[in-house]
Scaffold this motif. Structure first.
Motif, PDB file in Angstrom:
ATOM      1  N   UNK A   1      -2.731 -16.905  -5.805  1.00 54.64           N
ATOM      2  CA  UNK A   1      -1.671 -15.880  -5.777  1.00 54.64           C
ATOM      3  C   UNK A   1      -2.277 -14.531  -5.404  1.00 54.64           C
ATOM      4  N   UNK A   2      -3.413 -14.195  -6.045  1.00 57.17           N
ATOM      5  CA  UNK A   2      -4.070 -12.910  -5.762  1.00 57.17           C
ATOM      6  C   UNK A   2      -4.516 -12.838  -4.303  1.00 57.17           C
ATOM      7  N   UNK A   3      -5.026 -13.973  -3.799  1.00 55.54           N
ATOM      8  CA  UNK A   3      -5.479 -14.044  -2.409  1.00 55.54           C
ATOM      9  C   UNK A   3      -4.305 -13.766  -1.457  1.00 55.54           C
ATOM     10  N   UNK A   4      -3.188 -14.448  -1.712  1.00 59.20           N
ATOM     11  CA  UNK A   4      -1.997 -14.253  -0.873  1.00 59.20           C
ATOM     12  C   UNK A   4      -1.477 -12.818  -0.986  1.00 59.20           C
ATOM     13  N   UNK A   5      -1.483 -12.279  -2.203  1.00 61.47           N
ATOM     14  CA  UNK A   5      -0.924 -10.937  -2.439  1.00 61.47           C
ATOM     15  C   UNK A   5      -1.706  -9.863  -1.695  1.00 61.47           C
ATOM     16  N   UNK A   6      -2.984 -10.114  -1.451  1.00 60.79           N
ATOM     17  CA  UNK A   6      -3.807  -9.122  -0.758  1.00 60.79           C
ATOM     18  C   UNK A   6      -3.792  -9.352   0.760  1.00 60.79           C
ATOM     19  N   UNK A   7      -3.818 -10.610   1.196  1.00 55.00           N
ATOM     20  CA  UNK A   7      -3.935 -10.880   2.634  1.00 55.00           C
ATOM     21  C   UNK A   7      -2.593 -10.853   3.385  1.00 55.00           C
ATOM     22  N   UNK A   8      -1.556 -11.412   2.776  1.00 56.53           N
ATOM     23  CA  UNK A   8      -0.271 -11.529   3.490  1.00 56.53           C
ATOM     24  C   UNK A   8       0.285 -10.185   3.984  1.00 56.53           C
ATOM     25  N   UNK A   9       0.248  -9.124   3.154  1.00 57.98           N
ATOM     26  CA  UNK A   9       0.752  -7.831   3.653  1.00 57.98           C
ATOM     27  C   UNK A   9      -0.015  -7.324   4.879  1.00 57.98           C
ATOM     28  N   UNK A  10      -1.314  -7.582   4.919  1.00 59.26           N
ATOM     29  CA  UNK A  10      -2.094  -7.133   6.081  1.00 59.26           C
ATOM     30  C   UNK A  10      -1.780  -7.965   7.320  1.00 59.26           C
ATOM     31  N   UNK A  11      -1.493  -9.254   7.131  1.00 58.13           N
ATOM     32  CA  UNK A  11      -1.057 -10.094   8.257  1.00 58.13           C
ATOM     33  C   UNK A  11       0.254  -9.522   8.806  1.00 58.13           C
ATOM     34  N   UNK A  12       1.161  -9.144   7.906  1.00 56.23           N
ATOM     35  CA  UNK A  12       2.433  -8.549   8.324  1.00 56.23           C
ATOM     36  C   UNK A  12       2.199  -7.221   9.048  1.00 56.23           C
ATOM     37  N   UNK A  13       1.270  -6.436   8.542  1.00 53.31           N
ATOM     38  CA  UNK A  13       0.969  -5.129   9.143  1.00 53.31           C
ATOM     39  C   UNK A  13       0.463  -5.313  10.577  1.00 53.31           C
ATOM     40  N   UNK A  14      -0.460  -6.253  10.765  1.00 51.41           N
ATOM     41  CA  UNK A  14      -0.997  -6.500  12.113  1.00 51.41           C
ATOM     42  C   UNK A  14       0.092  -7.048  13.038  1.00 51.41           C
TER      43      UNK A  14
END
Lengths: 166, 135
Positions: free
Chosen positions: A58-71
Motif C-alpha cells: 500500500x505504501x509503495x503504491x501510495x508513493x509511486x502511483x501519484x508520480x506515474x499520474x504526474x508524468x
C-alpha cells in the motif's frame, strides 16, 4: 457531408485531438497533486479499498502511483510519447474502474481517493467520470498524434534538415 | 462533588450520573497506547464504520457499531458493554468523521469513558498490525 463523415472529421481534427490530450493531461496533473502532497491520506484511501493485502505494498503504491499520474499529465500536455502514455493511462483508468466496481459490489462506503483527500465517496458519479476519461484515453490511443504535440513539432523541424542532408 | 486522582493529581469531578449535555472533546489515543489498553483488556474497541466495511477488515476484537445506523445496533451493543467501561472509538482513518460522530452519540447515551483513535483502521493496518475479517 454525411453525418458520420462529419463526426469523423470532428473527431480526427487536430484541434479536437489537442483538446482531448490537453484535458486528460490536466486531469492527471490535478489528480496527482493532492496525492503527492499528502501520500498518507492517499494510503488510507487505498487501505479502505481492501484490495492490497500488505501494508508495504500500500505504501509503495501510495508513493509511486501519484508520480506515474504526474508524468502522464506532463507528457500528455507537452505531447510526447502520446500513444504510449495513452496506453498507460487507459490501463490506469481500467484498474481504477475495476477497484471501484469491486468496492461497490461489496457494499463498501469508502472515499474514492480519486483527486487526493477531496472526501468524494465511491459511487456511480466517480464510476461514470472515470469511464469517460477511459473513453478519452482510448481515443488518444487509436489516434495519430496531433499537429500541436511536441513530438510532431520536432518531427516537422527535423524534416527540412533530413531533406538537406540527402 | 468529589476528588479523584487523575495522572497523580487530585481533580474535582462531578458525581452526577447524568450524561454531559454538551459535546465533549474526546481524548485522543495513539497506536502504542491503544495496543496496551486492548491487550490488557482495559478498553473495548468500537468500530463506527458501516457493517460491510467492518466485515471487509477490522481491528481484532473490535465491536461494530455503525454510526449511521446507531438506532438499529445500539440496543445489542448496550447489552454487551457497560457504561463505565473505557471505549475506544475508531473508523476508517484521519479523513473519517464517523468516530467523532459516534463518540458524541455514545457520550449522549451515558458512556462517559471515551477515547477516539483518529488513525483508525488504516493507521492500524499501515503499521503492519494483524486484521480480522468477517463479523
Amino acid at each position: 457531408m454525411l453525418p458520420e463523415n462529419r463526426l469523423r472529421f470532428i473527431l480526427i481534427h487536430p484541434k479536437m485531438l489537442f483538446l482531448v490530450r490537453f484535458f486528460l493531461g490536466v486531469v492527471f496533473l490535478v489528480s496527482s497533486f493532492g496525492k503527492i502532497l499528502d501520500p498518507k491520506s492517499f494510503a488510507e484511501n487505498l487501505v479502505a479499498y481492501q484490495l492490497i493485502p500488505s501494508a508495504q505494498s500500500v505504501k509503495y503504491f501510495a508513493v509511486t502511483l501519484p508520480w506515474v499520474e504526474w508524468f502522464c499529465g506532463i507528457f500528455l500536455i507537452l505531447g510526447v510519447f502520446v500513444r504510449s502514455v495513452a496506453i498507460l493511462s487507459s490501463g490506469l483508468f481500467v484498474s481504477f474502474i475495476g477497484a471501484m466496481i469491486f468496492a461497490l459490489s461489496r457494499g463498501l462506503q469508502i472515499q474514492c481517493g480519486c483527486f487526493g483527500a477531496a472526501g468524494e465517496m465511491v459511487g456511480l458519479f466517480s464510476l461514470f467520470r472515470d469511464s469517460f476519461f477511459l473513453a478519452l484515453s482510448s481515443f488518444l490511443m487509436i489516434s495519430n498524434p496531433d499537429a500541436y504535440s511536441l513530438q510532431q513539432v520536432l518531427v516537422r523541424r527535423r524534416r527540412p534538415e533530413t531533406k538537406g542532408d540527402n | 462533588m468529589t476528588f479523584k486522582e487523575v495522572d497523580g493529581r487530585p481533580v474535582l469531578i462531578s458525581t452526577e450520573n447524568s450524561p454531559p449535555k454538551t459535546s465533549p472533546v474526546h481524548k485522543r489515543v495513539e497506536l502504542a497506547e491503544l495496543k496496551t489498553l486492548v491487550s490488557g483488556r482495559k478498553a473495548v474497541l468500537v468500530d463506527g464504520r458501516a457493517v460491510k466495511d467492518f466485515e471487509a477488515g477490522h481491528i481484532p476484537g473490535a465491536l461494530n457499531l455503525p454510526a449511521s445506523e446507531l438506532d438499529v445496533f445500539f440496543p445489542k451493543f448496550s447489552a454487551r458493554v457497560s457504561r463505565d467501561q473505557l471505549l475506544i472509538v475508531y473508523c476508517g482513518g484521519h479523513d473519517c468523521s464517523l468516530a467523532q460522530i459516534l463518540a458524541k452519540a455514545l457520550a449522549e447515551k451515558g458512556f462517559s469513558h471515551l477515547k477516539v483513535y483518529y488513525g483508525g483502521y488504516s493507521d492500524w493496518f499501515l503499521n503492519g498490525n494483524p486484521v480480522e475479517k468477517g463479523k
